[in-house]
Design a protein around this motif. Structure first.
Motif, PDB file in Angstrom:
ATOM      1  N   GLY A   1      -3.579   1.133 -56.135  1.00  0.00           N
ATOM      2  CA  GLY A   1      -4.466   0.174 -55.483  1.00  0.00           C
ATOM      3  C   GLY A   1      -4.771   0.588 -54.055  1.00  0.00           C
ATOM      4  N   PRO A   2      -5.673  -0.176 -53.388  1.00  0.00           N
ATOM      5  CA  PRO A   2      -6.010   0.156 -52.001  1.00  0.00           C
ATOM      6  C   PRO A   2      -4.853  -0.211 -51.067  1.00  0.00           C
ATOM      7  N   VAL A   3      -4.501   0.688 -50.163  1.00  0.00           N
ATOM      8  CA  VAL A   3      -3.365   0.464 -49.259  1.00  0.00           C
ATOM      9  C   VAL A   3      -3.708   1.012 -47.875  1.00  0.00           C
ATOM     10  N   VAL A   4      -2.822   0.753 -46.936  1.00  0.00           N
ATOM     11  CA  VAL A   4      -2.872   1.429 -45.635  1.00  0.00           C
ATOM     12  C   VAL A   4      -1.585   2.251 -45.536  1.00  0.00           C
ATOM     13  N   ILE A   5      -1.755   3.533 -45.277  1.00  0.00           N
ATOM     14  CA  ILE A   5      -0.608   4.430 -45.154  1.00  0.00           C
ATOM     15  C   ILE A   5      -0.181   4.476 -43.683  1.00  0.00           C
TER      16      ILE A   5
END
Ligand code: ATP
Length: 356
Positions: free
Chosen positions: A266-270
């Motif tokens: 899914g969409p994430v912030v790394i």
């Protein structure tokens, strides 16, 4: 014993909530720092502990006793302010002695305690001067002395180093660290400076918009930030953060696929700290953008496609074409919507997890 319990404390002003259901404990003889940006409610929380302000809801307990209805002067708490709050017409001796005189302590004992406190803070030569004749650092010491001489159950500090220049700040910070160890008291220390918060604390509370974001040791809040706010607020340089699409725990950075320890899609912030963006012989190709020599190390800006990253290196890079490695155990994965650190929420596991 001097433990404090804040239980569901809120404080509403006309402009809105300065504190929202804050719950936390200050352990006996611990140094707890409260850090957060301007206006997040730090001073309001401290003033509520001191009894200088009242919560709209919730309880404040000192050693198991509810303090809400106890006046500030009866709480056995001493507060040191950013403004020093010394009486300008009194000498330092008189400033230190005032509280004991009001308590009708015998003159001889007052004299002995003023001198003992002054010796401890190395301000004996200043005792006959008035505050206007002192430097900022000296005034701060006298203000500290005025709190110490009371021998209170709890010390509260509200941005005590804010008026000092950078060099003096660092020195007084070291002095405070030593002093806290020596007096072995319960201390609550408010600051907007994350370095001060990290270096002085046994535990840190990170506050934002009146809400507690995380409570933990300096190592915990730095190494395992609960959310994106804590990740960017604690640490200098701030943690690198960039959006990515994750598939079964992997995401793409430039030409390479990077593995994380979290099985997630899914969409994430790394999130990656600069010391974990390692310049290497091979890995993700990147372009060198800038180099800042900082004496013991270099801060290096690199670009991978549209992603800008900061790296900390020992040596100055030899070329404008560099390669990056990011160890998987140092990668933080934040949920895109809420910003919470997904790695803390789930054991690092091979079992597939679905985004909420
Ligand atoms: P700073 O680091 O700038 O001192 P802070 O984190 O200590 O900020 P507070 O002073 O606790 O923040 O203020 C929190 C919020 O409550 C702010 O929005 C502030 O404007 C508001 N506030 C504080 N005191 C009052 C007051 N007496 N009346 C109205 N609003 C107030």
């Amino acid at each position: 014993m001097a433990a404090i319990r804040i239980d569901g404390v809120s404080r509403a002003f006309q402009g809105g909530l300065a504190l929202e259901e804050v719950t936390l404990e200050v352990h006996d003889r611990e140094v707890l720092t409260i850090v957060g940006p301007s206006g997040c409610g730090k001073s309001t929380l401290l003033r509520i502990i001191a009894g200088l302000d009242s919560p709209t809801a919730g309880l404040v307990e000192l050693d198991g006793k509810v303090m809400n209805a106890v006046a500030a002067r009866d709480r056995n708490i001493a507060m040191v302010f950013q403004s020093y709050a010394l009486y300008p017409h009194m000498t330092c001796f008189e400033n230190l002695a005032l509280h004991l005189e009001l308590k009708k302590v015998p003159k001889k004992e007052i004299e002995a305690r003023v001198h003992e406190t002054a010796r401890q803070l190395e301000i004996e030569p200043l005792l006959w001067k008035k505050p206007r004749q002192l430097s900022g650092g000296e005034r701060q010491r006298v203000a500290l002395g005025r709190a110490l001489i009371r021998n209170p159950a709890v010390f509260l500090f509200d941005e005590p180093l804010s008026n000092l220049d950078a060099l003096l700040r660092e020195r007084v910070r070291h002095d405070l660290k030593e002093l806290f160890k020596k007096i072995n008291a319960t201390v609550v220390y408010v600051t907007h400076d994350q370095i001060e918060a990290m270096t002085l604390a046994d535990r840190i509370v990170v506050l934002s918009k009146g809400k507690v974001q995380q409570v933990g040791t300096p190592e915990e809040v730095y190494g395992s930030p609960a959310n994106r706010f804590v990740a960017s607020f604690i640490g200098s340089p701030s943690m690198n953060q960039f959006e990515a699409e994750m598939t079964n725990g992997r995401f793409r950075l430039g030409t390479e696929e990077i593995r994380t320890t979290l099985d997630w899609s899914g969409p994430v912030v790394i999130g990656v700290r600069s010391e974990h963006v390692v310049l290497s012989e091979s890995g993700v190709p990147a372009e060198l953008r800038w180099v800042e020599p900082l004496g013991s190390h270099y801060l290096v800006g690199v670009q991978v496609g549209t992603t800008s990253l900061t790296s900390t290196t020992k040596a100055r890079p030899g070329s404008d074409r560099v390669y990056l490695r990011i160890p998987e155990e140092n990668i933080h994965v934040f949920e895109k919507q809420s910003g919470r650190n997904l790695i803390l929420g789930h054991a690092r596991t091979a079992a597939p997890l679905q985004p909420a």
